[in-house]
Write an enzyme that holds these catalytic residues in place. Structure first.
Site, PDB file in Angstrom:
ATOM      1  N   HIS A 255      39.342 -15.813  -4.194  1.00 35.68           N
ATOM      2  CA  HIS A 255      38.373 -14.733  -3.961  1.00 35.68           C
ATOM      3  C   HIS A 255      36.956 -15.306  -3.853  1.00 35.68           C
ATOM      4  CE1 HIS A 255      36.892 -10.482  -4.661  1.00 35.68           C
ATOM      5  NE2 HIS A 255      35.807 -11.187  -4.943  1.00 35.68           N
ATOM      6  N   GLU A 256      36.594 -16.139  -4.811  1.00 36.61           N
ATOM      7  CA  GLU A 256      35.226 -16.674  -4.839  1.00 36.61           C
ATOM      8  C   GLU A 256      34.992 -17.693  -3.725  1.00 36.61           C
ATOM      9  OE1 GLU A 256      33.353 -14.892  -6.513  1.00 36.61           O
ATOM     10  OE2 GLU A 256      34.807 -13.987  -7.875  1.00 36.61           O
TER      11      GLU A 256
ATOM     12  N   HIS B 196      33.658 -15.964  -0.735  1.00 40.81           N
ATOM     13  CA  HIS B 196      32.204 -15.780  -0.813  1.00 40.81           C
ATOM     14  C   HIS B 196      31.473 -17.092  -0.476  1.00 40.81           C
ATOM     15  CE1 HIS B 196      33.093 -11.919  -2.315  1.00 40.81           C
ATOM     16  NE2 HIS B 196      33.192 -12.216  -3.606  1.00 40.81           N
TER      17      HIS B 196
END
Length: 199
Positions: free
Chosen positions: A78-79, A82
């Site tokens: 997920h990160e 980003h």
């Protein structure tokens, strides 16, 4: 907790096709990952399992929340979305549309499967068509509200504005991952086709 978290991070970097694909995509985009510098295990407050710090360009894994290898893999994937967006697309976290877009992409590519959507209450067996989009929108909304001090209606407006474009952007994974499928392995094997280095 810190040692166990760091062990799980290392296992994911070595064994997870998804994490290896993301690291290869970041490297190919000019943002190579040094796990000692760019990934940090820390104690966090109870409401989050991880985060991305654009100032330090660092992924934070919450050692007191993400205790299993599977959870650590989920947080890192997920990160890394980003981090990829920040590296490749000059993401501005102060711009609510940019923030909404990267949260939509992270939910779309790493979180929402039919089973998780049902368990989250975003879907039922009678609402399969809109299932995935509903899950992505509610996950993105929760993330935007956790990161920024905005009203729910401001966050929803931003999500709706950017949703069509950001939902259809599948870089660098190239597909929506289904739970208990070979999608992660397929995405990893396809990485070089899209110009991503393979670890």
């Amino acid at each position: 907790d810190k040692f166990k978290c760091e062990q799980n991070v290392y296992k994911c970097v070595k064994n997870s096709p998804l994490i290896k694909l993301m690291m290869g995509a970041l490297k190919s985009s000019g943002c190579e990952i040094d796990i000692r510098r760019h990934i940090s295990c820390e104690v966090c407050d109870i409401s989050v399992s991880g985060g991305y710090d654009p100032v330090l360009n660092q992924v934070v894994v919450c050692q007191n929340i993400a205790k299993s290898e599977g959870m650590v893999q989920g947080v890192m994937a997920h990160e890394f979305i980003h981090m990829f967006d920040y590296c490749r697309n000059e993401l501005d976290f102060k711009n609510i549309d940019h923030l909404a877009c990267t949260e939509i992409r992270a939910a779309n590519l790493t979180h929402c499967s039919f089973l998780s959507a049902v368990s989250q209450g975003d879907s039922s067996f009678f609402n399969i068509k809109a299932t995935h989009q509903n899950c992505v929108k509610s996950k993105a909304l929760a993330s935007v509200l956790a990161v920024r001090r905005v009203t729910p209606s401001e966050a929803i407006d931003a999500i709706e504005r950017v949703f069509p474009k950001c939902y259809n952007d599948l870089e660098p994974i190239g597909r929506r991952l289904r739970r208990n499928s070979t999608d992660m392995h397929k995405a990893y094997l396809e990485g070089p086709i899209y110009g991503y280095d393979v670890y």
